[in-house]
Design a protein around this motif. Sequence first.
Motif, PDB file in Angstrom:
ATOM      1  N   LYS A 136     -18.063  21.134  70.602  1.00  0.00           N
ATOM      2  CA  LYS A 136     -18.867  20.337  71.529  1.00  0.00           C
ATOM      3  C   LYS A 136     -20.358  20.588  71.356  1.00  0.00           C
ATOM      4  O   LYS A 136     -21.150  20.220  72.210  1.00  0.00           O
ATOM      5  CB  LYS A 136     -18.455  20.661  72.963  1.00  0.00           C
ATOM      6  N   ARG A 137     -20.743  21.234  70.254  1.00  0.00           N
ATOM      7  CA  ARG A 137     -22.154  21.565  70.044  1.00  0.00           C
ATOM      8  C   ARG A 137     -23.008  20.298  70.026  1.00  0.00           C
ATOM      9  O   ARG A 137     -22.529  19.219  69.704  1.00  0.00           O
ATOM     10  CB  ARG A 137     -22.320  22.365  68.749  1.00  0.00           C
ATOM     11  N   ARG A 138     -24.258  20.469  70.367  1.00  0.00           N
ATOM     12  CA  ARG A 138     -25.181  19.333  70.469  1.00  0.00           C
ATOM     13  C   ARG A 138     -26.339  19.498  69.496  1.00  0.00           C
ATOM     14  O   ARG A 138     -26.711  20.596  69.137  1.00  0.00           O
ATOM     15  CB  ARG A 138     -25.744  19.240  71.892  1.00  0.00           C
ATOM     16  N   THR A 139     -26.898  18.366  69.099  1.00  0.00           N
ATOM     17  CA  THR A 139     -28.070  18.398  68.242  1.00  0.00           C
ATOM     18  C   THR A 139     -29.301  18.583  69.118  1.00  0.00           C
ATOM     19  O   THR A 139     -29.219  18.598  70.353  1.00  0.00           O
ATOM     20  CB  THR A 139     -28.202  17.082  67.452  1.00  0.00           C
ATOM     21  N   ILE A 140     -30.455  18.673  68.491  1.00  0.00           N
ATOM     22  CA  ILE A 140     -31.713  18.845  69.229  1.00  0.00           C
ATOM     23  C   ILE A 140     -31.947  17.697  70.193  1.00  0.00           C
ATOM     24  O   ILE A 140     -32.468  17.880  71.291  1.00  0.00           O
ATOM     25  CB  ILE A 140     -32.891  18.961  68.241  1.00  0.00           C
ATOM     26  N   THR A 141     -31.547  16.492  69.808  1.00  0.00           N
ATOM     27  CA  THR A 141     -31.758  15.321  70.666  1.00  0.00           C
ATOM     28  C   THR A 141     -30.736  15.217  71.787  1.00  0.00           C
ATOM     29  O   THR A 141     -30.820  14.349  72.630  1.00  0.00           O
ATOM     30  CB  THR A 141     -31.710  14.023  69.831  1.00  0.00           C
ATOM     31  N   GLY A 142     -29.732  16.103  71.776  1.00  0.00           N
ATOM     32  CA  GLY A 142     -28.726  16.085  72.839  1.00  0.00           C
ATOM     33  C   GLY A 142     -27.478  15.303  72.491  1.00  0.00           C
ATOM     34  O   GLY A 142     -26.517  15.300  73.244  1.00  0.00           O
ATOM     35  N   SER A 143     -27.462  14.628  71.330  1.00  0.00           N
ATOM     36  CA  SER A 143     -26.262  13.895  70.938  1.00  0.00           C
ATOM     37  C   SER A 143     -25.261  14.864  70.343  1.00  0.00           C
ATOM     38  O   SER A 143     -25.616  15.968  69.927  1.00  0.00           O
ATOM     39  CB  SER A 143     -26.615  12.799  69.922  1.00  0.00           C
ATOM     40  N   ALA A 144     -24.005  14.450  70.290  1.00  0.00           N
ATOM     41  CA  ALA A 144     -22.978  15.299  69.694  1.00  0.00           C
ATOM     42  C   ALA A 144     -23.284  15.498  68.221  1.00  0.00           C
ATOM     43  O   ALA A 144     -23.804  14.607  67.564  1.00  0.00           O
ATOM     44  CB  ALA A 144     -21.607  14.663  69.867  1.00  0.00           C
ATOM     45  N   ALA A 145     -22.989  16.685  67.718  1.00  0.00           N
ATOM     46  CA  ALA A 145     -23.246  16.969  66.316  1.00  0.00           C
ATOM     47  C   ALA A 145     -22.376  16.083  65.447  1.00  0.00           C
ATOM     48  O   ALA A 145     -21.312  15.644  65.845  1.00  0.00           O
ATOM     49  CB  ALA A 145     -22.963  18.426  66.024  1.00  0.00           C
ATOM     50  N   GLY A 146     -22.830  15.827  64.237  1.00  0.00           N
ATOM     51  CA  GLY A 146     -22.088  14.972  63.330  1.00  0.00           C
ATOM     52  C   GLY A 146     -22.657  13.566  63.327  1.00  0.00           C
ATOM     53  O   GLY A 146     -23.671  13.275  63.951  1.00  0.00           O
ATOM     54  N   ARG A 147     -21.994  12.696  62.602  1.00  0.00           N
ATOM     55  CA  ARG A 147     -22.469  11.321  62.466  1.00  0.00           C
ATOM     56  C   ARG A 147     -22.306  10.570  63.780  1.00  0.00           C
ATOM     57  O   ARG A 147     -21.250  10.620  64.403  1.00  0.00           O
ATOM     58  CB  ARG A 147     -21.654  10.634  61.370  1.00  0.00           C
ATOM     59  N   PRO A 148     -23.364   9.858  64.249  1.00  0.00           N
ATOM     60  CA  PRO A 148     -23.239   9.111  65.503  1.00  0.00           C
ATOM     61  C   PRO A 148     -22.240   7.954  65.363  1.00  0.00           C
ATOM     62  O   PRO A 148     -22.075   7.409  64.281  1.00  0.00           O
ATOM     63  CB  PRO A 148     -24.655   8.588  65.763  1.00  0.00           C
ATOM     64  N   VAL A 149     -21.597   7.620  66.467  1.00  0.00           N
ATOM     65  CA  VAL A 149     -20.619   6.533  66.463  1.00  0.00           C
ATOM     66  C   VAL A 149     -21.342   5.204  66.310  1.00  0.00           C
ATOM     67  O   VAL A 149     -22.322   4.922  67.000  1.00  0.00           O
ATOM     68  CB  VAL A 149     -19.807   6.543  67.782  1.00  0.00           C
ATOM     69  N   ASN A 150     -20.859   4.388  65.410  1.00  0.00           N
ATOM     70  CA  ASN A 150     -21.397   3.045  65.197  1.00  0.00           C
ATOM     71  C   ASN A 150     -20.604   2.107  66.102  1.00  0.00           C
ATOM     72  O   ASN A 150     -19.525   1.632  65.744  1.00  0.00           O
ATOM     73  CB  ASN A 150     -21.258   2.661  63.724  1.00  0.00           C
ATOM     74  N   GLU A 151     -21.148   1.857  67.302  1.00  0.00           N
ATOM     75  CA  GLU A 151     -20.426   1.074  68.313  1.00  0.00           C
ATOM     76  C   GLU A 151     -20.099  -0.333  67.819  1.00  0.00           C
ATOM     77  O   GLU A 151     -19.017  -0.856  68.081  1.00  0.00           O
ATOM     78  CB  GLU A 151     -21.247   0.992  69.615  1.00  0.00           C
ATOM     79  N   GLY A 152     -21.030  -0.963  67.095  1.00  0.00           N
ATOM     80  CA  GLY A 152     -20.795  -2.310  66.574  1.00  0.00           C
ATOM     81  C   GLY A 152     -19.628  -2.345  65.601  1.00  0.00           C
ATOM     82  O   GLY A 152     -18.769  -3.226  65.657  1.00  0.00           O
ATOM     83  N   LEU A 153     -19.598  -1.364  64.694  1.00  0.00           N
ATOM     84  CA  LEU A 153     -18.506  -1.284  63.723  1.00  0.00           C
ATOM     85  C   LEU A 153     -17.179  -1.052  64.435  1.00  0.00           C
ATOM     86  O   LEU A 153     -16.180  -1.703  64.134  1.00  0.00           O
ATOM     87  CB  LEU A 153     -18.774  -0.155  62.722  1.00  0.00           C
ATOM     88  N   HIS A 154     -17.179  -0.136  65.410  1.00  0.00           N
ATOM     89  CA  HIS A 154     -15.943   0.146  66.151  1.00  0.00           C
ATOM     90  C   HIS A 154     -15.443  -1.099  66.887  1.00  0.00           C
ATOM     91  O   HIS A 154     -14.237  -1.351  66.947  1.00  0.00           O
ATOM     92  CB  HIS A 154     -16.168   1.299  67.129  1.00  0.00           C
ATOM     93  N   HIS A 155     -16.362  -1.874  67.431  1.00  0.00           N
ATOM     94  CA  HIS A 155     -15.985  -3.104  68.130  1.00  0.00           C
ATOM     95  C   HIS A 155     -15.340  -4.093  67.148  1.00  0.00           C
ATOM     96  O   HIS A 155     -14.288  -4.685  67.450  1.00  0.00           O
ATOM     97  CB  HIS A 155     -17.210  -3.728  68.799  1.00  0.00           C
ATOM     98  N   ARG A 156     -15.954  -4.265  65.960  1.00  0.00           N
ATOM     99  CA  ARG A 156     -15.409  -5.190  64.965  1.00  0.00           C
ATOM    100  C   ARG A 156     -14.040  -4.717  64.472  1.00  0.00           C
ATOM    101  O   ARG A 156     -13.126  -5.529  64.277  1.00  0.00           O
ATOM    102  CB  ARG A 156     -16.388  -5.356  63.792  1.00  0.00           C
ATOM    103  N   ILE A 157     -13.878  -3.414  64.305  1.00  0.00           N
ATOM    104  CA  ILE A 157     -12.578  -2.871  63.893  1.00  0.00           C
ATOM    105  C   ILE A 157     -11.534  -3.165  64.963  1.00  0.00           C
ATOM    106  O   ILE A 157     -10.414  -3.587  64.669  1.00  0.00           O
ATOM    107  CB  ILE A 157     -12.669  -1.348  63.625  1.00  0.00           C
ATOM    108  N   SER A 158     -11.898  -2.954  66.241  1.00  0.00           N
ATOM    109  CA  SER A 158     -10.978  -3.227  67.357  1.00  0.00           C
ATOM    110  C   SER A 158     -10.508  -4.674  67.332  1.00  0.00           C
ATOM    111  O   SER A 158      -9.314  -4.961  67.491  1.00  0.00           O
ATOM    112  CB  SER A 158     -11.655  -2.942  68.696  1.00  0.00           C
ATOM    113  N   LEU A 159     -11.449  -5.591  67.150  1.00  0.00           N
ATOM    114  CA  LEU A 159     -11.096  -7.012  67.129  1.00  0.00           C
ATOM    115  C   LEU A 159     -10.132  -7.328  65.995  1.00  0.00           C
ATOM    116  O   LEU A 159      -9.151  -8.060  66.179  1.00  0.00           O
ATOM    117  CB  LEU A 159     -12.362  -7.871  66.998  1.00  0.00           C
ATOM    118  N   MET A 160     -10.392  -6.762  64.812  1.00  0.00           N
ATOM    119  CA  MET A 160      -9.520  -7.029  63.672  1.00  0.00           C
ATOM    120  C   MET A 160      -8.132  -6.411  63.877  1.00  0.00           C
ATOM    121  O   MET A 160      -7.123  -7.011  63.517  1.00  0.00           O
ATOM    122  CB  MET A 160     -10.158  -6.526  62.379  1.00  0.00           C
ATOM    123  N   LEU A 161      -8.093  -5.207  64.476  1.00  0.00           N
ATOM    124  CA  LEU A 161      -6.797  -4.584  64.757  1.00  0.00           C
ATOM    125  C   LEU A 161      -5.991  -5.425  65.736  1.00  0.00           C
ATOM    126  O   LEU A 161      -4.792  -5.645  65.550  1.00  0.00           O
ATOM    127  CB  LEU A 161      -7.001  -3.165  65.316  1.00  0.00           C
TER     128      LEU A 161
END
Length: 194
Positions: A136-161
């Motif tokens: 659950k570690r956080r980056t300096i900006t306060g976001s979760a460590a690792g690659r940020p979630v691409n909400e637009g991509l996730h939405h398009r994937i959901s629609l296709m699924l």
Amino acid sequence: MKIFAYLPINEEYEQAKSALIAASETLDFRIDHIFEENDKEYPRLRQLLTQANPGDVLLITKFVFLARLPKQQWVTLRNSTDAGLNVVALNVKATLRGLHIASPAERLASKASTDTLMELADNVISYLQKDPAFAKRRTITGSAAGRPVNEGLHHRISLMLLAGASYSEIQKTLNCGRSTISRVKQTIVNVNDI
């Protein structure tokens, strides 16, 4: 001694396969069989471990492929390495001598290299399991460590699924990995359950 390559089919598949072929030519060794894995139950890994004998080599491009295994598959792999299977990862240069074992001293060195690699991985996995705050570690900006979630991509994937598209179709259309599609699929609520 036989060399068995293990190659997960994921977003890095083409690059990993090219790396294996290039390494076999550059380092002058022959891969006896390539086990390509695209199933979450890991049948190809189990098949590889069943066929391998003490002194044989499990060849991978990146050690992280093995470190990502679920617990049961990791335990099975550890049993095989304890029994004498050597692990060679192209990104861990100290393990490469395991590709050319000609004497008892080289066999011993390769076994020691595998034992060290597996013990280090065991320690890291154990640490991550015992310290959930690490995940659950956080980056300096306060976001979760690792690659940020691409909400637009996730939405398009959901629609296709929801439209019934296959993983392959989604990958080709949206240029994303199967693991991303799988994560999105787990978040979709089944309409029939509402």
